[in-house]
Design an enzyme around this catalytic site. Structure first.
Site, PDB file in Angstrom:
ATOM      1  N   CYS A  45       6.311   0.298  -3.638  1.00 23.64           N
ATOM      2  CA  CYS A  45       5.224  -0.410  -4.323  1.00 23.64           C
ATOM      3  C   CYS A  45       5.415  -1.926  -4.255  1.00 23.64           C
ATOM      4  CB  CYS A  45       5.144   0.023  -5.779  1.00 23.64           C
ATOM      5  SG  CYS A  45       4.861   1.781  -6.015  1.00 23.64           S
ATOM      6  N   THR A  46       6.641  -2.360  -4.388  1.00 22.06           N
ATOM      7  CA  THR A  46       6.922  -3.794  -4.345  1.00 22.06           C
ATOM      8  C   THR A  46       6.523  -4.383  -2.997  1.00 22.06           C
ATOM      9  OG1 THR A  46       8.711  -3.580  -5.966  1.00 22.06           O
ATOM     10  CG2 THR A  46       8.765  -5.519  -4.531  1.00 22.06           C
TER      11      THR A  46
END
Length: 211
Positions: A45-46
């Site tokens: 996600c980052t």
């Protein structure tokens, strides 16, 4: 809830990292890239949040507003954004929806119970200025999205709307496009004065201005 292509994107009110929004009002006259994430402070996600931020100029050039979502709070999102900016060498400014109660995730069918009952899978919705859903994609939690494909499909959708064309497999901007079978040859003479190549009566390819 199953959201299909051509549906009006469900409206919602939510808190985001940029303040409260009414989704339809926030869309305004723009296209939207709405995408969900399993959770804050997770590695895939980052990178995806960072990549979306890095592509901000490309989204803006196409009149596209990105908006993310994960099932965490605004406070958690804001702290996470600091990590995103630091690790991905960017400055993230687009809003991230806080969805701790799963209301938006459930509304958009982002919760797949056999995957997780509390975290959203990697859903993508491309929404046009008429609030219609034009594309949906769903990725598993452990596979990052292909942002080249997201930009490519936005280009294809926008070109199709502007020029009344379809795009072939693996189309890229500048490539040949297809005249839809719904347009007769007589109609095509006016719409495509540059002419076309007829490979089959149902398969006609041409060039259009893709500036």
């Amino acid at each position: 809830m199953s959201i299909r292509i051509g549906d009006i994107a469900p409206n919602f009110h939510a808190e985001t990292t940029n303040g409260p929004i009414d989704f339809h009002d926030w869309i305004g006259s723009s296209w939207v890239f709405f995408f969900s994430h399993p959770a804050d402070f997770t590695p895939v996600c980052t990178t995806e949040m960072g990549r979306t931020s890095q592509l901000s100029d490309q989204f803006e050039a196409r009149n596209v507003k990105p908006i993310g979502l994960s099932t965490d709070t605004v406070e958690e999102h804001k702290t996470w954004v600091l990590d995103v900016n630091d690790t991905q060498n960017t400055t993230l400014t687009f809003p991230i929806v806080a969805d701790k109660d799963l209301k938006v995730s459930e509304l958009y069918g982002m919760i797949h119970p056999n995957e997780s009952t509390t975290a959203a899978v990697r859903s993508v919705f491309i929404i046009d200025p008429d609030k219609k859903v034009r594309l949906t994609l769903t990725y598993p939690m452990n596979v990052g999205r292909n942002f080249d494909e997201i930009i490519r499909v936005i280009d294809a959708l926008q070109l199709g709307d502007a020029e009344k064309i379809a795009t072939p497999a693996d189309w890229r901007p500048g490539g040949k496009v297809i005249i839809p079978p719904s347009i007769s040859n007589e109609q095509a003479k006016d719409i495509f004065p540059q002419g076309w190549d007829e490979i089959r009566p149902y398969l006609r390819v041409t060039d259009v201005n893709q500036a």
